[in-house]
Design a protein around this motif. Structure first.
Motif, PDB file in Angstrom:
ATOM      1  N   GLY A  53      32.922  20.397  32.545  1.00  0.00           N
ATOM      2  CA  GLY A  53      33.564  20.498  31.358  1.00  0.00           C
ATOM      3  C   GLY A  53      32.742  19.861  30.060  1.00  0.00           C
ATOM      4  O   GLY A  53      33.346  19.865  28.792  1.00  0.00           O
ATOM      5  N   THR A  54      31.445  19.416  30.255  1.00  0.00           N
ATOM      6  CA  THR A  54      30.688  19.122  29.257  1.00  0.00           C
ATOM      7  C   THR A  54      30.163  20.305  28.658  1.00  0.00           C
ATOM      8  O   THR A  54      29.880  21.600  29.267  1.00  0.00           O
ATOM      9  CB  THR A  54      29.545  18.151  29.734  1.00  0.00           C
ATOM     10  N   ASP A  55      29.767  20.371  27.275  1.00  0.00           N
ATOM     11  CA  ASP A  55      29.292  21.440  26.599  1.00  0.00           C
ATOM     12  C   ASP A  55      27.700  21.425  26.781  1.00  0.00           C
ATOM     13  O   ASP A  55      27.047  20.340  26.874  1.00  0.00           O
ATOM     14  CB  ASP A  55      29.446  21.392  25.279  1.00  0.00           C
ATOM     15  N   ARG A  56      27.023  22.486  26.729  1.00  0.00           N
ATOM     16  CA  ARG A  56      25.535  22.470  27.024  1.00  0.00           C
ATOM     17  C   ARG A  56      24.972  23.870  26.144  1.00  0.00           C
ATOM     18  O   ARG A  56      25.505  24.807  25.689  1.00  0.00           O
ATOM     19  CB  ARG A  56      25.043  22.967  28.391  1.00  0.00           C
ATOM     20  N   VAL A  57      23.963  23.394  25.456  1.00  0.00           N
ATOM     21  CA  VAL A  57      23.345  24.504  24.680  1.00  0.00           C
ATOM     22  C   VAL A  57      21.963  24.750  25.461  1.00  0.00           C
ATOM     23  O   VAL A  57      21.076  23.886  25.976  1.00  0.00           O
ATOM     24  CB  VAL A  57      22.814  23.779  23.087  1.00  0.00           C
TER      25      VAL A  57
END
Length: 120
Positions: A53-57
């Motif tokens: 559920g976390t965002d990653r770049v």
């Protein structure tokens, strides 16, 4: 809230999702092909939602000149062994070379949030 629950709530609230989620399969296939061609040419910065559920770049590519390694030699008990390219993935995911981690990573197409690349 995890990604799946967010998507359910988004649909119940009649909110639109990303381009990929809202497209029919022919458009999805065209989008996958376009992005893979771009990845074979240059480095692309993508943002996506991970499984937790976390965002990653991630700065990634499929271009060998930019670091993608399809075959590597590794030393195993004083003998050189060839490590094959990454395993085949489904059409739900895209496997790319993470430039900063110098390793193969993957993301789900339906969790892709943003794509950044240089023109020309």
């Amino acid at each position: 809230m995890n990604f799946e629950k967010e998507q359910i709530w988004r649909r119940l609230a009649d909110q639109s999702g990303n381009y990929y989620c809202e497209s029919a399969e022919p458009e999805r296939e065209e989008f996958r092909k376009w992005l893979k061609e771009l990845l074979y040419k240059e480095e692309v910065m993508i943002e996506f939602t991970k499984a937790d559920g976390t965002d990653r770049v991630m700065k990634c590519t499929l271009n060998t000149e930019l670091g993608a390694k399809y075959k590597t030699e590794v030393l195993v008990e004083n003998e050189v062994a060839v490590q094959a390219k990454p395993k085949k993935v489904t059409t739900d995911t895209c496997q790319v070379w993470d430039i900063e981690a110098a390793a193969w990573r993957s993301f789900r197409w339906d969790r892709l949030k943003r794509i950044d690349f240089k023109l020309g």
